[in-house]
Design a protein around this motif. Structure first.
Motif, PDB file in Angstrom:
ATOM      1  N   LYS A   4       0.836  -1.206   0.000  1.00  0.00           N
ATOM      2  CA  LYS A   4       0.000   0.000   0.000  1.00  0.00           C
ATOM      3  C   LYS A   4       0.874   1.261   0.000  1.00  0.00           C
ATOM      4  N   ILE A   5       0.483   2.233  -0.762  1.00  0.00           N
ATOM      5  CA  ILE A   5       1.208   3.507  -0.755  1.00  0.00           C
ATOM      6  C   ILE A   5       0.268   4.636  -0.318  1.00  0.00           C
ATOM      7  N   LYS A   7      -0.757   7.535  -1.399  1.00  0.00           N
ATOM      8  CA  LYS A   7      -0.293   8.925  -1.327  1.00  0.00           C
ATOM      9  C   LYS A   7      -0.949   9.761  -2.403  1.00  0.00           C
TER      10      LYS A   7
ATOM     11  N   ILE B  13       6.914   9.895  -6.120  1.00  0.00           N
ATOM     12  CA  ILE B  13       6.375   9.179  -4.960  1.00  0.00           C
ATOM     13  C   ILE B  13       6.786   7.706  -5.014  1.00  0.00           C
ATOM     14  N   LEU B  14       6.707   7.121  -6.204  1.00  0.00           N
ATOM     15  CA  LEU B  14       7.071   5.706  -6.346  1.00  0.00           C
ATOM     16  C   LEU B  14       8.562   5.490  -6.080  1.00  0.00           C
ATOM     17  N   THR B  17       9.189   5.543  -2.444  1.00  0.00           N
ATOM     18  CA  THR B  17       8.732   4.304  -1.800  1.00  0.00           C
ATOM     19  C   THR B  17       9.788   3.214  -1.923  1.00  0.00           C
ATOM     20  N   ASP B  21      12.455   1.447   1.177  1.00  0.00           N
ATOM     21  CA  ASP B  21      12.243   0.045   1.540  1.00  0.00           C
ATOM     22  C   ASP B  21      13.233  -0.822   0.747  1.00  0.00           C
ATOM     23  N   SER B  78      -2.148   4.365  -5.159  1.00  0.00           N
ATOM     24  CA  SER B  78      -2.742   3.512  -4.125  1.00  0.00           C
ATOM     25  C   SER B  78      -1.792   2.423  -3.664  1.00  0.00           C
ATOM     26  N   SER B  79      -1.259   1.677  -4.626  1.00  0.00           N
ATOM     27  CA  SER B  79      -0.446   0.526  -4.229  1.00  0.00           C
ATOM     28  C   SER B  79       0.405   0.036  -5.392  1.00  0.00           C
TER      29      SER B  79
END
Ligand SMILES: Nc1nc2c(ncn2[C@@H]2O[C@H](COP(=O)(O)OP(=O)(O)OP(=O)(O)O)[C@@H](O)[C@H]2O)c(=O)[nH]1
Ligand SMILES: [Mg+2]
Lengths: 216, 84
Positions: A4-5, A7, B13-14, B17, B21, B78-79
């Motif tokens: 899940k992000i 954002k 943003i990606l 992320t 991680d 979202s994901s």
């Protein structure tokens, strides 16, 4: 495996918008973002509101336009700080541009900042600038169907100034029906019927603004 | 509206992320899901056009792009789905 992000893509703009908001708060500055389609009457409204506001508050104006500094020149008789932002084809002001403009204004001696956004009834609605109040100038000469067609703009503002009411008959507009439709889209927005060219129609708008400034 | 600039924001943003991680470093990204709010003024097809160009030759290049409509305000990354 799903990660899940969640954002918001606008997070990059909104973070700077928040910086602007903090800056306004720190200096106790009331801020206003005026939006409309091209030519709906933003600068005219400013010209005829500033003659009153200018006596009461220390004001600076940020002018957003694709090209030229014509609007800034129109306001130059008021002898207040005016910063012209040229977006060079960009369809809206974003938080970063406002942040840049604030660097060239003396925030310590100011009560109010008024931003005139780029004339556009779509994009500016999506960009938080950190302003306290969003105002929409809607010219009835553009047709009674515009509130529903541009609902994202109409639903996202604190006040809507229904402008050019002197032309209602010529343009075959039923003001009551138009206002009822706007109320449907945005029940919370304050509605004013004005002729930006006629100062006498601006009293309720200006006292509403006084009140908002007082409680800020 | 300005789907091109949103595509840049989304890729930023990606990338963040992935950077935050380290376990994702050597994984293939199979799918990216976006959530498109009703009043977000985002036209998914136009966004997809710009975004697909941007991610060419990146880690995301072969990811499937999915757009879900939502009542929430705004346009979200979202994901992502990665290989186990
Ligand atoms: N009849 C009439 N004309 C108006 C009224 N308000 C503005 N106008 C005219 O509409 C035209 C455009 O007004 P501006 O104030 O320049 O509009 P604007 O929204 O600042 O335009 P941009 O900054 O270019 O987007 C001018 O010719 C004004 O005189 C009004 O209430 N009645
Ligand atoms: Mg103007």
């Amino acid at each position: 495996m799903e990660i899940k992000i969640l954002k918001n893509v606008m997070i990059k703009n909104d973070a700077i918008g928040n910086d602007n908001r903090l800056l306004f708060r720190k200096h106790n500055i009331f801020s206003l973002n005026i939006m409309s389609s091209p030519g709906a009457g933003k600068t005219t409204l400013l010209e005829n509101s500033l003659s009153y506001l200018n006596k009461k508050y220390r004001i600076a104006v940020i002018e957003g336009d694709l090209y030229t500094s014509r609007d800034a020149e129109r306001l130059s008789p008021f002898d207040i700080p005016i910063v012209q932002i040229n977006t060079d084809g960009g369809c809206h002001l974003d938080a970063r541009m406002i942040h840049g403009a604030l660097q060239s204004i003396d925030l310590n001696n100011l009560d109010m900042i008024i931003i005139e956004n780029v004339g556009n009834l779509v994009c500016p609605a999506s960009f938080d600038l950190g302003e306290k109040i969003k105002v929409l100038v809607y010219s009835i000469t553009e047709g009674a169907d515009k509130p529903k067609k541009y609902a994202s703009m109409f639903s996202n503002v604190d006040a809507i100034l229904v402008n050019k009411i002197d032309l209602a008959t010529i343009c075959n507009i039923n003001l009551e029906m138009v206002c009822a439709e706007i109320k449907e889209i945005n029940p919370k927005a304050e509605l004013f019927q004005i002729s930006a060219t006629n100062k006498n129609t601006l009293n309720s708008w200006l006292s509403w603004l006084d009140n908002k400034k007082a409680i800020d | 509206m300005h789907e091109a600039s949103l595509a840049h924001y989304a890729l930023e943003i990606l990338n963040e992320t992935i950077k935050n991680d380290s376990s994702l470093n050597d994984k293939d990204i199979k799918k990216i899901t976006f959530s498109v709010g009703k009043f977000s003024n985002v036209y998914a097809e136009s966004f997809e056009f710009y975004f697909s160009e941007l991610i060419k030759n990146t880690k995301f290049t072969s990811a499937k792009l999915e757009f879900l409509n939502s009542d929430e305000n705004g346009f979200f990354v979202s994901s992502i789905e990665v290989d186990e």
